[in-house]
Write an enzyme that holds these catalytic residues in place. Structure first.
Site, mmCIF file in Angstrom:
data_model
loop_
_atom_site.group_PDB
_atom_site.id
_atom_site.type_symbol
_atom_site.label_atom_id
_atom_site.label_comp_id
_atom_site.label_asym_id
_atom_site.label_seq_id
_atom_site.Cartn_x
_atom_site.Cartn_y
_atom_site.Cartn_z
ATOM 1 N N HIS A 1 0.663 -1.099 0.057
ATOM 2 C CA HIS A 1 -0.066 -0.219 -0.043
ATOM 3 C C HIS A 1 0.733 1.543 -0.032
ATOM 4 O O HIS A 1 0.628 2.033 -1.076
ATOM 5 C CB HIS A 1 -0.891 -0.034 1.197
ATOM 6 C CG HIS A 1 -1.483 1.369 1.663
ATOM 7 N ND1 HIS A 1 -2.479 1.959 0.824
ATOM 8 C CD2 HIS A 1 -1.164 2.215 2.507
ATOM 9 C CE1 HIS A 1 -2.923 3.287 1.111
ATOM 10 N NE2 HIS A 1 -2.019 3.193 2.292
ATOM 11 N N ASP B 1 6.265 21.085 -26.774
ATOM 12 C CA ASP B 1 6.081 20.018 -26.286
ATOM 13 C C ASP B 1 7.015 19.827 -25.185
ATOM 14 O O ASP B 1 7.786 20.998 -24.774
ATOM 15 C CB ASP B 1 6.524 18.957 -27.251
ATOM 16 C CG ASP B 1 5.905 17.599 -27.088
ATOM 17 O OD1 ASP B 1 6.081 17.197 -25.855
ATOM 18 O OD2 ASP B 1 5.158 16.982 -27.672
ATOM 19 N N TRP C 1 6.973 0.250 3.865
ATOM 20 C CA TRP C 1 7.682 0.950 2.773
ATOM 21 C C TRP C 1 9.005 1.646 3.059
ATOM 22 O O TRP C 1 9.642 1.971 2.217
ATOM 23 C CB TRP C 1 6.643 2.001 2.392
ATOM 24 C CG TRP C 1 6.730 3.391 2.987
ATOM 25 C CD1 TRP C 1 6.243 3.768 3.929
ATOM 26 C CD2 TRP C 1 7.374 4.511 2.555
ATOM 27 N NE1 TRP C 1 6.463 4.941 4.455
ATOM 28 C CE2 TRP C 1 7.276 5.475 3.451
ATOM 29 C CE3 TRP C 1 8.277 4.824 1.380
ATOM 30 C CZ2 TRP C 1 7.809 6.540 3.178
ATOM 31 C CZ3 TRP C 1 8.929 5.842 1.266
ATOM 32 C CH2 TRP C 1 8.614 7.017 2.219
ATOM 33 N N SER D 1 12.665 5.941 -13.692
ATOM 34 C CA SER D 1 11.769 6.737 -14.404
ATOM 35 C C SER D 1 11.427 7.979 -13.875
ATOM 36 O O SER D 1 11.143 9.055 -14.743
ATOM 37 C CB SER D 1 10.411 5.682 -14.286
ATOM 38 O OG SER D 1 9.294 6.537 -14.388
ATOM 39 N N SER D 2 11.584 8.270 -12.752
ATOM 40 C CA SER D 2 11.503 9.681 -11.937
ATOM 41 C C SER D 2 12.561 10.382 -12.073
ATOM 42 O O SER D 2 12.254 11.658 -12.621
ATOM 43 C CB SER D 2 11.404 9.216 -10.570
ATOM 44 O OG SER D 2 10.277 8.519 -9.922
ATOM 45 N N HIS E 1 13.163 12.037 3.451
ATOM 46 C CA HIS E 1 12.716 13.322 3.852
ATOM 47 C C HIS E 1 12.568 14.462 2.843
ATOM 48 O O HIS E 1 11.479 14.794 2.523
ATOM 49 C CB HIS E 1 13.306 14.005 5.034
ATOM 50 C CG HIS E 1 12.549 14.799 5.681
ATOM 51 N ND1 HIS E 1 11.453 14.678 6.474
ATOM 52 C CD2 HIS E 1 12.223 16.156 5.228
ATOM 53 C CE1 HIS E 1 10.599 15.830 6.810
ATOM 54 N NE2 HIS E 1 11.019 16.813 5.936
ATOM 55 N N GLU F 1 12.160 13.259 -0.070
ATOM 56 C CA GLU F 1 10.950 12.538 -0.733
ATOM 57 C C GLU F 1 9.461 13.042 -0.410
ATOM 58 O O GLU F 1 8.524 13.328 -1.206
ATOM 59 C CB GLU F 1 11.021 11.207 -0.522
ATOM 60 C CG GLU F 1 9.648 10.209 -1.330
ATOM 61 C CD GLU F 1 9.493 10.215 -2.551
ATOM 62 O OE1 GLU F 1 10.484 10.561 -3.400
ATOM 63 O OE2 GLU F 1 8.491 9.960 -2.896
ATOM 64 N N TYR G 1 9.170 16.109 0.691
ATOM 65 C CA TYR G 1 8.569 17.188 0.005
ATOM 66 C C TYR G 1 8.374 17.212 -1.480
ATOM 67 O O TYR G 1 7.617 17.956 -2.073
ATOM 68 C CB TYR G 1 9.858 18.301 0.252
ATOM 69 C CG TYR G 1 9.675 18.635 1.737
ATOM 70 C CD1 TYR G 1 8.616 19.711 2.183
ATOM 71 C CD2 TYR G 1 10.493 17.859 2.732
ATOM 72 C CE1 TYR G 1 8.808 19.931 3.357
ATOM 73 C CE2 TYR G 1 10.276 18.418 3.798
ATOM 74 C CZ TYR G 1 9.503 19.254 4.349
ATOM 75 O OH TYR G 1 9.436 19.746 5.711
ATOM 76 N N SER H 1 -1.737 26.920 -5.601
ATOM 77 C CA SER H 1 -1.297 28.456 -5.678
ATOM 78 C C SER H 1 -1.839 28.678 -7.130
ATOM 79 O O SER H 1 -1.819 30.104 -7.334
ATOM 80 C CB SER H 1 0.285 28.549 -5.588
ATOM 81 O OG SER H 1 0.679 28.168 -4.279
ATOM 82 N N HIS I 1 14.813 13.385 12.027
ATOM 83 C CA HIS I 1 13.705 13.269 13.167
ATOM 84 C C HIS I 1 12.681 12.075 12.855
ATOM 85 O O HIS I 1 11.862 11.951 13.617
ATOM 86 C CB HIS I 1 13.072 14.779 12.899
ATOM 87 C CG HIS I 1 12.491 14.909 11.521
ATOM 88 N ND1 HIS I 1 12.339 16.214 10.891
ATOM 89 C CD2 HIS I 1 11.901 14.253 10.808
ATOM 90 C CE1 HIS I 1 11.561 16.075 9.984
ATOM 91 N NE2 HIS I 1 11.151 14.762 9.609
ATOM 92 N N HIS I 2 13.092 11.514 11.833
ATOM 93 C CA HIS I 2 12.385 10.114 11.521
ATOM 94 C C HIS I 2 12.928 9.096 12.528
ATOM 95 O O HIS I 2 12.546 7.886 12.715
ATOM 96 C CB HIS I 2 12.335 9.646 10.043
ATOM 97 C CG HIS I 2 11.770 10.709 9.120
ATOM 98 N ND1 HIS I 2 10.690 10.393 8.800
ATOM 99 C CD2 HIS I 2 12.278 11.668 8.686
ATOM 100 C CE1 HIS I 2 10.237 11.457 8.058
ATOM 101 N NE2 HIS I 2 11.057 12.268 8.023
ATOM 102 N N THR J 1 7.097 26.875 5.851
ATOM 103 C CA THR J 1 5.518 26.318 5.400
ATOM 104 C C THR J 1 4.422 26.963 5.860
ATOM 105 O O THR J 1 3.296 27.124 5.266
ATOM 106 C CB THR J 1 5.580 24.734 6.171
ATOM 107 O OG1 THR J 1 6.848 24.140 5.944
ATOM 108 C CG2 THR J 1 4.374 24.086 5.498
ATOM 109 N N LYS K 1 3.476 29.920 3.798
ATOM 110 C CA LYS K 1 2.664 29.497 2.587
ATOM 111 C C LYS K 1 1.271 29.575 2.933
ATOM 112 O O LYS K 1 0.317 30.272 2.177
ATOM 113 C CB LYS K 1 3.250 28.104 2.031
ATOM 114 C CG LYS K 1 4.357 28.132 1.337
ATOM 115 C CD LYS K 1 4.743 26.686 0.873
ATOM 116 C CE LYS K 1 5.903 26.927 -0.126
ATOM 117 N NZ LYS K 1 5.537 27.575 -1.469
ATOM 118 N N ARG L 1 1.776 1.397 15.136
ATOM 119 C CA ARG L 1 1.284 1.254 13.896
ATOM 120 C C ARG L 1 1.656 -0.191 13.171
ATOM 121 O O ARG L 1 2.722 -0.637 13.946
ATOM 122 C CB ARG L 1 2.173 2.336 13.007
ATOM 123 C CG ARG L 1 3.470 2.463 12.921
ATOM 124 C CD ARG L 1 4.076 3.797 12.347
ATOM 125 N NE ARG L 1 4.093 3.702 10.834
ATOM 126 C CZ ARG L 1 4.783 4.184 10.112
ATOM 127 N NH1 ARG L 1 5.788 5.067 10.644
ATOM 128 N NH2 ARG L 1 4.648 4.086 8.746
#
Lengths: 533, 187, 381, 67
Positions: free
Chosen positions: A80, A109, A145, A173-174, A257, A259, A261, A272, A306-307, A332, A335, A454
């Site tokens: 998931h 293009d 994940w 790909s990315s 991290h 990622e 963002y 926006s 911080h993770h 943040t 914004k 979790r």
């Protein structure tokens, strides 16, 4: 190869419509076709990952094991997460960029159309490989994940090798997608479209693309190290050979991290674009928005640990990452203030895209607040790896990233299809999703605080009520996405004719071309509209 | 065409950055070790080898706890001779770990050290030790593994006790694979 | 089961949040806990929560006010202002100051948590797939703590009891008013030892040692769980702490050590096959069934079947060896330290005689206990 | 007014980007006259300074706390 070249030439000459049949989609180099492919693919993945989420929520509906075994449950949580991150959210953003970036900057293009084709067509193979692991001996990856070593190396099922190659393919790909977007934005802007006139969606994507180029190779590196540990006897993450399992977490979150963002900055861009349209007012603090996005991108490299507050970092390290993380809240917050100021004294209407955008602002901010709470290291010891975290990142990613994607889809659907959306159905989808998402994820704050870890398939009795509520919400949210599917299909097939400027307050080059946008736009460079000169 | 040349140059640069970042991912491994050494993150011990003893600092006392940990079904009997040692910074202390292989087969093990609190790691100086060394024991065999260490006088004031643990890993399968492939090569 | 469902339906979905305070068993917030540190953490949590609520009220207040008043349908005209550096600087500095205000108590609490002053009691905690081992370092006492919720409750064949999934066969008994140091490590993958009432959560990492401290104020039973995904039965390795007075703790230590000797002695008497089979089934369900399944059929590709397997129906010495010493490079652990001699004998006997494996032979506890203590055995001779 | 931002102005721009606020006028100046490489280099430099600043902050906090 021959066919590719012919198609390319046909495209370059720009006087032909799309090719017929399946070949159009297989060999297309047209940014609109590829954008469409990306978007349909991500919708398919969204439903696939969503079904897995519903399986998880169904198992958690009541305490006790009812539907699935714990091992399969772990495979579901892992798949998931991976599918939603790499299959749904990221391709959706790339799809939106493919469709909209050339049209926003007046380019005929994407800069590298052939690479564009490859970067899409890698994805179905990557995900076919990943999903096929579900049917292998020992099952699919079952380590979350975040695939922490050594659970994902020494203790992993044999299918982990396929998982690693799938990640490599997604990464390639990315990266190709990111290179393409950078080249397009930097090199193909119509004369007069200076960087500072760039629509904010292009700005946030440009910065996101640089983030992708910086961190996807690191992810590729970390999975390569895993591969070597598993098959070639190295000991990067294996303590027995002098390696360090915690190193895995450091390298992973160095990717992970930024990622996060990557999954939210393009959403900022979409919001926006939408809020000024429906507030009929220019975006407040455009310059600040651009600068703050850049600052968030740079700071995102400095907060990864911080993770991992609970892995046993020395006091000074905890303080460093706590302070740095708290500071990231400032740009943040700016914004959010800017969006609110854009609405302030505007002239607002509330069509479906605007509703999703408003929900984004409110619910993303709630996710931001729980993020701020999580940043406080001593309290994070209580929150870490509980449902509070699950609630936090789902608030940021579902009513955050996913709502922004839906807002963008509704916003640009008239441009893509030439038909206006059935507003009644759109509003139905919005309200069902809004209610569903909150019923699903809000109670998770409570069960997390009450102490539910979790990634567990079964739980103690005191968590039962809120889990049941969350599961009901999940099914409301999940089923209401069928309304979205219905909406999109209905909009493709027909509906009220859309004007070139489909929304009253919409500004930008993309609204200067007719709806639906012709197969080839801007074969000759357009003149910038009055508002952008 | 100008744009195409621009694109090519840009793509070259971006691909180069990707390769660079891929390399950086791997460079994080040694960087992390340096980082650990500087900050004492994770309690990795880096100081081994002879040391000049300048006489103990008798004003301070440090409690060193020795721990033995088995990993993954490691059946050896393995433990410190002394579980708790009182020492002074700058004082040379000798102790040992003992290990016995109670199984009916030859086994190879490796002991990995770790120090808690992690920031104390850089002040624990081991003159000789058996860490990272492979230890082979035949069925029923026992061994004493000596450990000679000094605690640096620069140990921060607030650390009054520290723990040195050895985790014993069974690496017999890896070793036997390596040996058999060596044999094949020599044949 | 039925009770829970009725409560949920009774409370109603929307009312659930508001009804929360009315029902004592509902927990919607962090526990304040029973240590000085945990109370500081709780206070910090509440402080930051209320600050967030206040900011949210202001921001959302302005937003909803604009949504209401500046609607086109009310005839609102768009005012085209789009920049005001002064305002922007102000609304950037205010959050910055609020953050500084949060950082001060957060830093203080964190420093308090890292107080490494001398502990009176050291307990080594080792995470295993999927149980915990506690080792009272200076007291020559160690034991495993397994989930004790019966399988029938998990598979919904029996009613779930009050502490469903949060109960273990042996509590970690700790004295109150004593500085305790936990030394955490792991036997296999990364686990995380978490007891909310103590505000202690620390990862247990294979090959590395981590520290955490606590001083418990009140006697009582405190429950926690593993917090890091550690494989299949991650959700089934709870932690139960029993905090007792210092005197009771000493008494308990003595009792526990005496108990251990009694178990060792029990291995010396003769056991019947029936007795072994009976105990063997219990031990099997507790220690083996997670992987090999209660039916002994295993999981193809992951965990081998025991039913009709070469080892469980072959030579007894090989069977004993794999149970005692594990198998390197696989999930099969060494059970020599985890189970007593009689438990080992019972479970091996059970495996050789259950599910149609009918060898009819018993493995005697005495036979195992000789294998368990080769060194001391030699020393005594 | 010269089009090209001075070193000091570049620094200020990067600083304000870290802060998250920038005025329209300065932004125009940055994008008219500025060279992106200058900003990227200054940005990286400022990021490094930021790290050092946070480390100093941590040191200071620790010394206050007496740890």
């Amino acid at each position: 190869m021959n066919t590719l070249d012919t198609t390319l030439h046909a495209g370059e000459h720009g006087h032909h419509g799309p090719a017929k049949g399946i070949g159009r989609w297989l060999f297309t180099t047209n940014h609109k076709d590829i954008g469409t492919l990306y978007l349909w693919f991500s919708l398919l993945m969204f439903f696939t990952g969503g079904c897995m989420a519903l399986m998880i929520r169904a198992e958690l509906f009541q305490p006790g094991l009812q539907l699935v075994e714990p091992g399969f449950f772990n495979q579901m949580t892992t798949m998931h997460g991976l599918i939603m991150v790499f299959g749904a959210v990221m391709p959706a953003f790339v799809g939106l960029a493919n469709w909209m970036v050339p049209m926003m900057i007046g380019a005929p293009d994407m800069a590298l159309p052939r690479m564009n084709n490859w970067s899409f067509w890698i994805l179905p193979f990557a995900f076919a490989m990943m999903i096929s692991t579900l049917f292998m001996d020992g099952g699919a990856p079952n380590f979350g994940w975040t695939f922490y070593a050594p659970l994902s190396t020494t203790y992993a099922p044999p299918s982990v090798t396929y998982f690693i190659f799938a990640i490599h393919m997604m990464g390639i790909s990315s990266i190709m997608g990111a290179i393409n977007i950078i080249a397009t934005i930097l090199n193909l802007r119509v004369p007069g479209m200076t960087m500072m006139k760039l629509p904010l969606f292009c700005w946030t994507w440009l910065i996101t693309a640089f983030l992708l180029i910086a961190v996807m190779p690191v992810l590729a590196g970390v999975v390569t190290m895993m591969l070597m540990d598993i098959h070639f006897g190295t000991s990067f993450f294996n303590a027995a050979g002098g390696g360090d399992p915690v190193l895995f977490q450091h390298v992973f979150w160095f990717f992970g991290h930024p990622e996060v963002y990557i999954m939210i900055l393009p959403a900022f861009g979409i919001i926006s674009q939408i809020i000024p349209t429906f507030a009929r007012k220019r975006l407040f603090g455009y310059a600040s928005m651009v600068y703050a996005t850049a600052s968030i991108a740079i700071l995102s490299f400095l907060v990864w640990a911080h993770h991992m507050f609970t892995v046993g970092i020395p006091l000074a390290g905890e303080l460093f990452f706590m302070f740095a993380t708290m500071l990231i809240a400032v740009p943040t917050g700016v914004k959010v203030f800017n969006w609110v100021a854009t609405m302030f004294r505007g002239s607002m209407t509330f069509e479906t895209p605007m509703l999703f955008a408003l929900a984004f602002v409110v619910l993303f901010t709630i996710g931001g607040f729980s993020g701020l709470m999580l940043a406080i290291a001593p309290v994070d010891f209580q929150y870490h790896d509980t449902y509070f975290v699950v609630a936090h990142f789902h608030y940021v990613l579902v009513p955050g990233a996913v709502f922004a994607i839906m807002a963008g889809a509704y916003y640009w659907l008239p441009k893509w299809t030439g038909h206006m959306l059935d507003e009644r159905m759109g509003k139905l989808h919005f309200w069902l999703s809004f209610i569903g998402v909150n019923i699903t994820f809000f109670p998770m704050h409570f069960i997390g605080l009450a102490g539910m870890p979790r990634r567990i398939p079964d739980y103690a009795l005191q968590f039962a009520d809120f889990n049941m509520v969350a599961s009901i919400g999940a099914f409301i949210f999940g089923l209401s996405q069928l309304v979205f599917l219905w909406n999109v299909i209905a909009c493709v097939r027909g509906g009220e004719k859309a004007a070139a400027r489909s929304w009253e307050g919409a500004e930008g080059l993309e609204w200067e071309v007719p709806s639906p946008a012709p197969y080839h736009t801007f074969a000759t460079p357009p003149k910038l509209p009055e508002s952008q000169r | 065409m100008n744009v195409q040349a621009d694109n090519r140059r840009l793509v070259r640069r971006l691909v180069f950055s990707c390769v660079l970042m891929f390399g950086f991912g791997f460079a994080l491994v040694p960087l992390y070790d340096v980082f650990c050494e500087v900050t004492g993150l994770n309690g990795k011990i880096t100081n081994t080898g002879p040391v000049a003893v300048e006489g103990p600092d008798l004003s301070r006392q440090v409690r060193v706890r020795l721990l033995a940990v088995h990993n993954e079904g490691m059946p050896w009997e393995f433990g410190p001779v002394d579980g708790l040692i009182e020492t002074h910074p700058g004082e040379m202390k000798q102790t040992a770990f003992h290990a016995t292989n109670p199984t009916g087969r030859r086994m190879v093990a490796q002991a990995i050290p770790s120090v808690a609190p992690a920031e104390a790691a850089e002040y624990l100086h081991k003159v000789n030790c058996f860490c990272f060394e492979q230890q082979t024991l035949l069925a029923g065999e026992s061994v004493q593994m000596p450990l000679l260490f000094v605690i640096d006088k620069k140990l921060p004031e607030h650390i009054r006790s520290l723990t040195l643990s050895y985790t014993l890993f069974d690496i017999s399968p890896e070793v036997s694979v390596a040996e058999s492939s060596e044999k094949e090569q020599s044949l | 089961m039925v009770r829970i469902t009725t409560i949920t339906i009774g409370s109603g979905l929307g009312l659930a949040l508001f009804a929360a305070s009315a029902q004592a068993e509902w927990t919607v917030n962090l526990t304040p806990g029973v240590t000085d540190v945990s109370r500081s953490v709780f206070d910090l949590h509440m402080t930051i929560f209320w600050i967030c609520v206040a900011i949210a009220l202001v921001v959302f207040g302005v937003m909803f006010w604009s949504i209401f008043h500046h609607r086109k349908s009310r005839g609102a005209e768009a005012h085209n202002f789009h920049e005001n550096t002064v305002v922007e600087v102000i609304w950037t500095i205010i959050p910055l100051l609020i953050l500084v205000g949060m950082a001060v108590p957060a830093t203080a609490t964190l420093v308090k948590m890292y107080d490494s002053s001398e502990a009176e009691l050291d307990v080594q905690i080792t995470g295993f797939q999927w149980k915990w081992r506690y080792d009272y370092l200076d007291h020559n006492l160690d034991f495993f703590s397994n989930l004790s919720t019966p399988r029938e409750q998990i598979s919904n064949e029996a009613d779930k009891q009050e502490h469903y999934l949060l109960e273990v066969d042996r509590h970690l008994v700790l004295p109150v008013d004593t500085k305790i140091r936990f030394l955490l490590t792991s036997n296999d993958v990364i686990h995380s030892w978490w007891v909310p009432a103590l505000a202690v959560k620390k990862d247990a990492i294979p090959g590395f040692i981590n520290e955490a401290w606590t001083v418990i104020d009140e006697p009582g039973i405190y429950r926690g769980q593993c917090a890091e995904l550690c494989g299949q039965d991650h959700g089934f390795m709870p932690i139960v702490i029993e905090a007792v007075s210092r005197d009771d703790f000493q008494q308990w230590l003595a009792d526990a050590r005496a108990d251990k000797q009694r178990v060792t002695a029990a291995a010396e008497r003769t056991w019947t096959l029936d007795e072994l089979m009976q105990q063997g089934e219990q031990v099997y369900l507790r220690a083996c069934a997670a992987c090999h399944l209660p039916t002994g059929e295993g999981v193809p590709g992951a965990f081998p079947a025991l039913k009709g397997s070469a080892i469980a129906t072959g030579e007894v010495a090989a069977h004993i060896d794999i149970v005692l010493n594990g198998k390197s490079g696989t999930a099969m652990q060494a059970f020599r330290d985890q189970l007593s001699a009689s438990e080992l004998a019972a479970v091996i006997t059970y495996e050789r005689n259950a599910w149609g494996n009918s060898l009819g032979e018993a493995v005697s506890p005495a036979q195992i206990s000789r294998l368990l203590e080769p060194t001391t055995g030699e020393a005594e001779q | 007014m010269s089009d090209k931002p001075t070193l000091w102005q570049t620094l200020l721009s990067v600083l304000s980007s870290f802060f998250g606020v920038q005025s329209e006028r300065n932004r125009e100046r940055d994008f008219h006259g500025g060279h992106p490489v200058h900003y990227i280099l200054t940005g990286l430099l400022m990021a490094a300074l930021f790290v050092i600043a946070v480390i100093l902050l941590v040191r200071w906090a620790l010394s206050l706390a007496g740890a």
